[in-house]
Write a protein that holds these residues in place. Structure first.
Motif, PDB file in Angstrom:
ATOM      1  N   LEU A  29       0.940  -0.887  -0.147  1.00 61.38           N
ATOM      2  CA  LEU A  29       0.103   0.654  -0.193  1.00 61.38           C
ATOM      3  C   LEU A  29       0.661   1.087   0.208  1.00 61.38           C
ATOM      4  CD1 LEU A  29      -2.833  -1.530   2.903  1.00 61.38           C
ATOM      5  CD2 LEU A  29      -3.068  -1.157  -0.087  1.00 61.38           C
ATOM      6  N   ASN A  30       0.579   2.754  -1.142  1.00 60.84           N
ATOM      7  CA  ASN A  30       0.904   3.712  -0.261  1.00 60.84           C
ATOM      8  C   ASN A  30       0.944   4.012   1.527  1.00 60.84           C
ATOM      9  OD1 ASN A  30       1.403   4.946  -3.127  1.00 60.84           O
ATOM     10  ND2 ASN A  30      -0.611   3.685  -3.225  1.00 60.84           N
ATOM     11  N   CYS A  31      -0.073   3.768   1.889  1.00 63.75           N
ATOM     12  CA  CYS A  31       0.022   4.495   3.474  1.00 63.75           C
ATOM     13  C   CYS A  31       0.492   6.219   3.236  1.00 63.75           C
ATOM     14  CB  CYS A  31       1.314   2.927   3.942  1.00 63.75           C
ATOM     15  SG  CYS A  31      -0.193   1.861   3.879  1.00 63.75           S
ATOM     16  N   LEU A  32       0.591   6.457   2.648  1.00 60.90           N
ATOM     17  CA  LEU A  32       0.668   8.237   2.494  1.00 60.90           C
ATOM     18  C   LEU A  32       0.103   8.998   4.404  1.00 60.90           C
ATOM     19  CD1 LEU A  32       0.648   9.567  -1.064  1.00 60.90           C
ATOM     20  CD2 LEU A  32       2.518   8.517   0.751  1.00 60.90           C
ATOM     21  N   ASP A  33      -1.038   8.741   4.085  1.00 61.42           N
ATOM     22  CA  ASP A  33      -2.036   9.447   5.492  1.00 61.42           C
ATOM     23  C   ASP A  33      -2.603   8.317   6.256  1.00 61.42           C
ATOM     24  OD1 ASP A  33      -2.002  11.231   7.323  1.00 61.42           O
ATOM     25  OD2 ASP A  33      -3.724  11.994   6.580  1.00 61.42           O
ATOM     26  N   PRO A  34      -2.234   7.194   7.159  1.00 58.72           N
ATOM     27  CA  PRO A  34      -3.710   6.230   7.007  1.00 58.72           C
ATOM     28  C   PRO A  34      -4.030   6.368   8.595  1.00 58.72           C
ATOM     29  CG  PRO A  34      -1.165   5.172   6.810  1.00 58.72           C
ATOM     30  CD  PRO A  34      -1.266   6.458   6.100  1.00 58.72           C
ATOM     31  N   PRO A  35      -4.592   6.589   9.532  1.00 60.39           N
ATOM     32  CA  PRO A  35      -5.370   6.040  10.594  1.00 60.39           C
ATOM     33  C   PRO A  35      -4.088   4.880  11.556  1.00 60.39           C
ATOM     34  CG  PRO A  35      -6.573   4.462   9.961  1.00 60.39           C
ATOM     35  CD  PRO A  35      -5.299   5.139   8.517  1.00 60.39           C
ATOM     36  N   CYS A  36      -3.221   5.234  12.419  1.00 62.66           N
ATOM     37  CA  CYS A  36      -2.523   4.166  13.673  1.00 62.66           C
ATOM     38  C   CYS A  36      -3.702   3.407  14.162  1.00 62.66           C
ATOM     39  CB  CYS A  36      -2.175   5.177  14.533  1.00 62.66           C
ATOM     40  SG  CYS A  36      -0.769   6.627  13.834  1.00 62.66           S
ATOM     41  N   ILE A  37      -5.124   3.753  14.467  1.00 60.40           N
ATOM     42  CA  ILE A  37      -5.542   2.908  15.057  1.00 60.40           C
ATOM     43  C   ILE A  37      -6.980   3.853  15.200  1.00 60.40           C
ATOM     44  CG2 ILE A  37      -5.834   3.616  17.036  1.00 60.40           C
ATOM     45  CD1 ILE A  37      -5.859   0.793  18.294  1.00 60.40           C
ATOM     46  N   THR A  38      -8.069   2.968  14.839  1.00 59.59           N
ATOM     47  CA  THR A  38      -9.826   3.128  14.514  1.00 59.59           C
ATOM     48  C   THR A  38     -10.333   2.369  15.143  1.00 59.59           C
ATOM     49  OG1 THR A  38      -9.886   1.936  12.731  1.00 59.59           O
ATOM     50  CG2 THR A  38      -9.595   3.902  12.312  1.00 59.59           C
ATOM     51  N   SER A  39     -11.407   2.823  16.030  1.00 60.15           N
ATOM     52  CA  SER A  39     -12.676   2.296  16.495  1.00 60.15           C
ATOM     53  C   SER A  39     -13.271   1.002  15.871  1.00 60.15           C
ATOM     54  CB  SER A  39     -14.326   3.164  17.322  1.00 60.15           C
ATOM     55  OG  SER A  39     -13.402   4.115  17.496  1.00 60.15           O
ATOM     56  N   GLY A  40     -13.150   0.992  14.939  1.00 56.82           N
ATOM     57  CA  GLY A  40     -13.272  -0.476  14.265  1.00 56.82           C
ATOM     58  C   GLY A  40     -12.225  -1.628  14.310  1.00 56.82           C
ATOM     59  N   GLN A  41     -11.161  -1.122  14.867  1.00 57.65           N
ATOM     60  CA  GLN A  41     -10.053  -1.924  14.772  1.00 57.65           C
ATOM     61  C   GLN A  41      -9.543  -2.417  16.947  1.00 57.65           C
ATOM     62  OE1 GLN A  41      -7.415   0.933  13.542  1.00 57.65           O
ATOM     63  NE2 GLN A  41      -6.717  -1.109  11.484  1.00 57.65           N
ATOM     64  N   LEU A  42     -10.364  -1.716  17.381  1.00 58.78           N
ATOM     65  CA  LEU A  42     -10.397  -2.225  18.649  1.00 58.78           C
ATOM     66  C   LEU A  42     -10.199  -3.468  19.395  1.00 58.78           C
ATOM     67  CD1 LEU A  42     -11.202   1.547  20.083  1.00 58.78           C
ATOM     68  CD2 LEU A  42      -8.994   0.624  19.795  1.00 58.78           C
ATOM     69  N   ASP A  43     -11.634  -3.609  18.066  1.00 55.09           N
ATOM     70  CA  ASP A  43     -12.139  -5.385  18.837  1.00 55.09           C
ATOM     71  C   ASP A  43     -10.874  -6.364  18.655  1.00 55.09           C
ATOM     72  OD1 ASP A  43     -14.340  -4.134  18.928  1.00 55.09           O
ATOM     73  OD2 ASP A  43     -15.464  -6.272  17.868  1.00 55.09           O
ATOM     74  N   SER A  44      -9.663  -6.270  17.109  1.00 49.51           N
ATOM     75  CA  SER A  44      -8.585  -7.028  17.083  1.00 49.51           C
ATOM     76  C   SER A  44      -7.689  -6.879  18.639  1.00 49.51           C
ATOM     77  CB  SER A  44      -7.990  -6.875  15.768  1.00 49.51           C
ATOM     78  OG  SER A  44      -8.721  -6.597  15.221  1.00 49.51           O
ATOM     79  N   TYR A  45      -7.844  -6.125  19.149  1.00 49.22           N
ATOM     80  CA  TYR A  45      -7.420  -5.986  20.567  1.00 49.22           C
ATOM     81  C   TYR A  45      -7.725  -5.683  22.172  1.00 49.22           C
ATOM     82  CZ  TYR A  45      -4.232  -3.701  16.689  1.00 49.22           C
ATOM     83  OH  TYR A  45      -3.455  -3.388  15.772  1.00 49.22           O
ATOM     84  N   GLY A  46      -8.675  -6.464  21.372  1.00 47.39           N
ATOM     85  CA  GLY A  46      -9.424  -7.242  22.990  1.00 47.39           C
ATOM     86  C   GLY A  46     -10.593  -5.891  23.603  1.00 47.39           C
ATOM     87  N   LEU A  47     -10.733  -5.175  22.817  1.00 42.74           N
ATOM     88  CA  LEU A  47     -11.405  -3.993  22.961  1.00 42.74           C
ATOM     89  C   LEU A  47     -12.875  -4.026  22.310  1.00 42.74           C
ATOM     90  CD1 LEU A  47      -9.462  -1.079  23.764  1.00 42.74           C
ATOM     91  CD2 LEU A  47      -9.863  -2.788  25.409  1.00 42.74           C
ATOM     92  N   LYS A  48     -13.685  -4.584  22.702  1.00 42.48           N
ATOM     93  CA  LYS A  48     -15.253  -5.448  21.698  1.00 42.48           C
ATOM     94  C   LYS A  48     -16.175  -4.021  22.426  1.00 42.48           C
ATOM     95  CE  LYS A  48     -13.568 -10.022  21.382  1.00 42.48           C
ATOM     96  NZ  LYS A  48     -13.186  -9.560  19.784  1.00 42.48           N
ATOM     97  N   SER A  49     -16.587  -4.203  23.566  1.00 38.04           N
ATOM     98  CA  SER A  49     -17.729  -3.266  24.526  1.00 38.04           C
ATOM     99  C   SER A  49     -17.899  -2.196  24.397  1.00 38.04           C
ATOM    100  CB  SER A  49     -17.849  -3.482  26.210  1.00 38.04           C
ATOM    101  OG  SER A  49     -16.511  -3.035  26.052  1.00 38.04           O
ATOM    102  N   TYR A  50     -18.886  -1.738  24.220  1.00 36.97           N
ATOM    103  CA  TYR A  50     -18.467   0.622  24.397  1.00 36.97           C
ATOM    104  C   TYR A  50     -17.603   0.818  25.022  1.00 36.97           C
ATOM    105  CZ  TYR A  50     -20.343   4.647  23.310  1.00 36.97           C
ATOM    106  OH  TYR A  50     -20.812   6.249  24.059  1.00 36.97           O
ATOM    107  N   SER A  51     -18.304   0.447  26.395  1.00 41.80           N
ATOM    108  CA  SER A  51     -17.546   0.669  27.685  1.00 41.80           C
ATOM    109  C   SER A  51     -16.133   0.841  27.554  1.00 41.80           C
ATOM    110  CB  SER A  51     -17.828   0.368  28.990  1.00 41.80           C
ATOM    111  OG  SER A  51     -17.873  -1.473  29.142  1.00 41.80           O
TER     112      SER A  51
END
Length: 220
Positions: A26-48
């Motif tokens: 990918l070019n990856c010129l200005d990607p985010p480091c992390i988004t809400s949609g990726q938090l599940d992958s790090y064990g943060l699944k609940s809204y709280s």
């Protein structure tokens, strides 16, 4: 969530994003480091738990955005940490978030509103900005030119507050810079004798080495 835990998660996410940039070319010129949609992958699944993470991010932004990471011969380099709620782009059937340019080459889904975090390295001289680059882009370029740096980043992301890992990635970074003599001469008045001398130019790493226990104790 404690600030220490949020920083650790962000650093891991940065490493994962850089790996995705390289794996999928990918070019990856200005990607985010992390988004809400990726938090599940790090064990943060609940809204709280997600809300707690983003509150910790706001604390990180207020405390550390603009922190000086390097003082060179001709100015300073700072980290800019930007938290926003915005339209984002995700590669279809994955949890990989990219910038809009990459969506010209791969199929993307648009996420109308999501929390996202971006980090930039900004260089300034006499109050004039002379350089600004997304940290993902910078690390991708470093690994593309110096493949050994990938192991350095992965090791650091596993335990970012461990003194030996901090010194190791600082040594790796010095090795990358030493291959670009023009940049090296701009940054340093003279050739550093050892990595400890380099750390004198890097206030944020020096502070982490001396105060990581204090960071661990901070809450959201």
């Amino acid at each position: 969530m404690k600030i220490y835990d949020a920083i650790s998660l962000i650093i891991k996410a940065v490493n994962d994003q850089v790996s995705n940039c390289l794996r999928y070319n990918l070019n990856c010129l200005d990607p985010p480091c992390i988004t809400s949609g990726q938090l599940d992958s790090y064990g943060l699944k609940s809204y709280s738990s997600k809300a707690s993470f983003w509150r910790a991010v706001e604390s990180i932004v207020s405390k550390y955005s603009g922190v000086i990471v390097f003082r060179g011969r001709f100015g300073v380099f700072k980290l800019l940490i930007v938290h926003s709620v915005e339209e984002s782009y995700r590669i279809e059937n994955t949890s990989i978030y990219v910038d809009s340019l990459d969506c010209e080459y791969v199929n993307c889904s648009i996420v109308p509103k999501t929390h996202s975090l971006r980090i930039y390295l900004e260089g300034s001289y006499s109050d004039r900005v002379i350089f600004r680059m997304n940290i993902i882009t910078l690390l991708k370029l470093a690994i593309s030119e110096n493949p050994y740096f990938r192991e350095c980043l992965e090791r650091f992301s596993e335990e970012p507050f461990k003194e030996s890992n901090i010194i190791h990635i600082a040594s790796c970074s010095l090795g990358v810079l030493s291959k670009h003599r023009i940049i090296y001469d701009v940054l340093f008045n003279r050739y550093p004798k050892n990595i400890i001398e380099v750390l004198r130019h890097v206030p944020v790493l020096r502070n982490i080495l001396t105060s990581s226990h204090a960071i661990k104790g901070e809450g959201s």
